[in-house]
Write a protein that holds these residues in place. Structure first.
Motif, PDB file in Angstrom:
ATOM      1  N   VAL A   1       0.706  -0.978  -0.011  1.00 32.79           N
ATOM      2  CA  VAL A   1       0.037   0.031  -0.153  1.00 32.79           C
ATOM      3  C   VAL A   1       0.865   0.967   0.011  1.00 32.79           C
ATOM      4  CG1 VAL A   1      -1.585   1.346   1.348  1.00 32.79           C
ATOM      5  CG2 VAL A   1      -2.020  -1.156   1.256  1.00 32.79           C
ATOM      6  N   ARG A   2       0.557   2.248  -0.530  1.00 32.86           N
ATOM      7  CA  ARG A   2       1.178   3.479  -0.782  1.00 32.86           C
ATOM      8  C   ARG A   2       0.936   4.317   0.311  1.00 32.86           C
ATOM      9  NH1 ARG A   2       3.537   6.029  -5.564  1.00 32.86           N
ATOM     10  NH2 ARG A   2       2.340   4.694  -6.909  1.00 32.86           N
ATOM     11  N   ILE A   3       1.876   4.962   0.978  1.00 32.69           N
ATOM     12  CA  ILE A   3       1.501   6.055   1.880  1.00 32.69           C
ATOM     13  C   ILE A   3       1.461   7.393   1.211  1.00 32.69           C
ATOM     14  CG2 ILE A   3       2.410   7.363   4.023  1.00 32.69           C
ATOM     15  CD1 ILE A   3       1.882   4.504   4.817  1.00 32.69           C
ATOM     16  N   PRO A   4       0.337   8.123   1.107  1.00 33.18           N
ATOM     17  CA  PRO A   4       0.033   9.254   0.368  1.00 33.18           C
ATOM     18  C   PRO A   4       1.351  10.161   0.555  1.00 33.18           C
ATOM     19  CG  PRO A   4      -1.997   8.654   1.335  1.00 33.18           C
ATOM     20  CD  PRO A   4      -1.008   7.962   2.223  1.00 33.18           C
ATOM     21  N   ALA A   5       1.529  10.982  -0.389  1.00 30.30           N
ATOM     22  CA  ALA A   5       2.772  11.932  -0.377  1.00 30.30           C
ATOM     23  C   ALA A   5       2.539  12.836   0.767  1.00 30.30           C
ATOM     24  CB  ALA A   5       2.912  12.425  -1.866  1.00 30.30           C
ATOM     25  N   TYR A   6       1.635  13.329   1.033  1.00 25.70           N
ATOM     26  CA  TYR A   6       1.551  14.475   2.111  1.00 25.70           C
ATOM     27  C   TYR A   6       2.043  13.980   3.505  1.00 25.70           C
ATOM     28  CZ  TYR A   6      -3.283  12.806   1.612  1.00 25.70           C
ATOM     29  OH  TYR A   6      -4.527  11.960   1.367  1.00 25.70           O
ATOM     30  N   PHE A   7       2.065  12.544   3.553  1.00 25.11           N
ATOM     31  CA  PHE A   7       2.542  12.230   4.864  1.00 25.11           C
ATOM     32  C   PHE A   7       4.180  12.219   4.640  1.00 25.11           C
ATOM     33  CE2 PHE A   7      -1.400  10.279   5.059  1.00 25.11           C
ATOM     34  CZ  PHE A   7      -1.716  10.636   6.530  1.00 25.11           C
ATOM     35  N   THR A   8       4.730  13.491   4.685  1.00 28.85           N
ATOM     36  CA  THR A   8       6.216  13.654   4.471  1.00 28.85           C
ATOM     37  C   THR A   8       7.248  13.053   5.667  1.00 28.85           C
ATOM     38  OG1 THR A   8       6.108  15.881   5.560  1.00 28.85           O
ATOM     39  CG2 THR A   8       5.717  15.669   3.164  1.00 28.85           C
ATOM     40  N   ARG A   9       8.560  13.284   5.520  1.00 30.30           N
ATOM     41  CA  ARG A   9       9.284  12.801   6.547  1.00 30.30           C
ATOM     42  C   ARG A   9       9.072  13.815   7.852  1.00 30.30           C
ATOM     43  NH1 ARG A   9      15.088  11.772   3.542  1.00 30.30           N
ATOM     44  NH2 ARG A   9      13.812  13.021   2.236  1.00 30.30           N
ATOM     45  N   LYS A  10       8.604  14.989   7.482  1.00 31.23           N
ATOM     46  CA  LYS A  10       8.445  15.983   8.621  1.00 31.23           C
ATOM     47  C   LYS A  10       7.353  15.587   9.443  1.00 31.23           C
ATOM     48  CE  LYS A  10       7.908  20.742   9.638  1.00 31.23           C
ATOM     49  NZ  LYS A  10       7.416  22.182   9.072  1.00 31.23           N
ATOM     50  N   VAL A  11       6.247  15.287   8.531  1.00 28.96           N
ATOM     51  CA  VAL A  11       4.974  14.961   9.141  1.00 28.96           C
ATOM     52  C   VAL A  11       5.077  13.524  10.116  1.00 28.96           C
ATOM     53  CG1 VAL A  11       2.673  14.088   8.706  1.00 28.96           C
ATOM     54  CG2 VAL A  11       3.387  15.937   7.318  1.00 28.96           C
ATOM     55  N   LEU A  12       5.731  12.627   9.578  1.00 26.84           N
ATOM     56  CA  LEU A  12       6.290  11.357  10.309  1.00 26.84           C
ATOM     57  C   LEU A  12       6.941  11.492  11.434  1.00 26.84           C
ATOM     58  CD1 LEU A  12       6.696   9.073   7.247  1.00 26.84           C
ATOM     59  CD2 LEU A  12       4.864   9.004   8.568  1.00 26.84           C
ATOM     60  N   SER A  13       7.943  12.552  11.227  1.00 29.11           N
ATOM     61  CA  SER A  13       8.771  12.936  12.440  1.00 29.11           C
ATOM     62  C   SER A  13       8.000  13.563  13.556  1.00 29.11           C
ATOM     63  CB  SER A  13       9.828  13.810  11.841  1.00 29.11           C
ATOM     64  OG  SER A  13      10.576  14.250  13.106  1.00 29.11           O
ATOM     65  N   ASN A  14       7.217  14.363  13.302  1.00 29.18           N
ATOM     66  CA  ASN A  14       6.185  14.847  14.332  1.00 29.18           C
ATOM     67  C   ASN A  14       5.265  13.883  14.890  1.00 29.18           C
ATOM     68  OD1 ASN A  14       7.359  17.528  13.946  1.00 29.18           O
ATOM     69  ND2 ASN A  14       5.640  18.238  12.512  1.00 29.18           N
ATOM     70  N   TYR A  15       4.766  12.666  14.060  1.00 30.97           N
ATOM     71  CA  TYR A  15       4.165  11.858  14.534  1.00 30.97           C
ATOM     72  C   TYR A  15       4.723  10.868  15.703  1.00 30.97           C
ATOM     73  CZ  TYR A  15       0.561   8.135  14.747  1.00 30.97           C
ATOM     74  OH  TYR A  15      -0.599   7.342  15.059  1.00 30.97           O
ATOM     75  N   THR A  16       5.911  10.505  15.099  1.00 32.31           N
ATOM     76  CA  THR A  16       6.640   9.492  15.994  1.00 32.31           C
ATOM     77  C   THR A  16       7.422  10.195  16.931  1.00 32.31           C
ATOM     78  OG1 THR A  16       8.394   9.463  14.179  1.00 32.31           O
ATOM     79  CG2 THR A  16       6.646   7.708  14.071  1.00 32.31           C
ATOM     80  N   ASN A  17       7.713  11.578  17.010  1.00 33.98           N
ATOM     81  CA  ASN A  17       8.452  12.202  17.799  1.00 33.98           C
ATOM     82  C   ASN A  17       9.964  11.704  17.568  1.00 33.98           C
ATOM     83  OD1 ASN A  17       9.092  14.385  19.629  1.00 33.98           O
ATOM     84  ND2 ASN A  17       8.774  12.734  21.525  1.00 33.98           N
TER      85      ASN A  17
END
Length: 203
Positions: free
Chosen positions: A157-173
């Motif tokens: 499954v493809r993660i949508p492009a707007y889940f950027t590394r910055k977004v993932l960084s903020n989510y996972t801390n």
């Protein structure tokens, strides 16, 4: 939760004020007015919204979900548009609660929404206790299951492009540089397919 948004917008059942608005990527959804006298609820008709506490992302919300019904006095919550655009219905919290408590159906729909959000928040809290590799992998799988784009190959499954590394960084801390290292590690172990602008997750 389409039924809940439909219920709130149904003017034949205790009509309440609502305002349909279109937002662009990066715009904020504030849960209080400037004087902090009115609290708002936002129902998502199109798009993806991050539910943030300061700079940390608590959860992601999609179509027919709501920002502003999950309340925690310890968290300074606000929303941020992740998708290119989002169509949002804006309500006043007091109106929503009055309508919900006046009808059994509304109360059931409200309780289901709050329980779903609480489940997501609790699940994330448990995942955040794991090591970085498992934390990132399980977070990606959660995002893929809720927002992912299915491909012709049914095992990824493809993660949508707007889940950027910055977004993932903020989510996972996890710091961005550390996150990149973790993604590379997961790729080397064939847990994900990872490129400059794409993340594919095996399911």
């Amino acid at each position: 939760m389409q039924q809940f948004l439909k219920f709130l917008l149904d003017d034949e059942i205790s009509p309440i004020k609502s305002e349909k608005q279109t937002f662009n990527k990066g715009q904020k959804l504030l849960l209080e007015d400037i004087d902090k006298t009115v609290n708002y609820v936002f129902g998502i008709s199109e798009g993806i919204v991050a539910m943030n506490s300061d700079t940390v992302t608590i959860d992601f919300l999609g179509v027919n979900q709501f920002l502003g019904l999950y309340m925690n006095d310890e968290l300074n919550l606000h929303g941020e548009i992740l998708s290119k655009t989002a169509v949002i219905w804006k309500f006043e919290l007091t109106d929503v609660l009055a309508k919900v408590t006046s009808h059994k159906k509304g109360l059931l729909l409200y309780n289901k929404h709050v329980m779903d959000i609480q489940k997501n928040v609790t699940q994330k809290s448990n995942v955040m206790k794991l090591n970085n590799s498992n934390k990132v992998l399980l977070s990606l799988r959660t995002i893929a299951s809720r927002f992912g784009e299915e491909l012709d190959s049914h095992d990824v499954v493809r993660i949508p492009a707007y889940f950027t590394r910055k977004v993932l960084s903020n989510y996972t801390n996890i710091k961005a540089t550390t996150l990149t290292n973790v993604l590379n590690k997961l790729y080397s172990k064939d847990k994900i397919l990872y490129g400059r602008r794409v993340i594919l997750v095996y399911i």
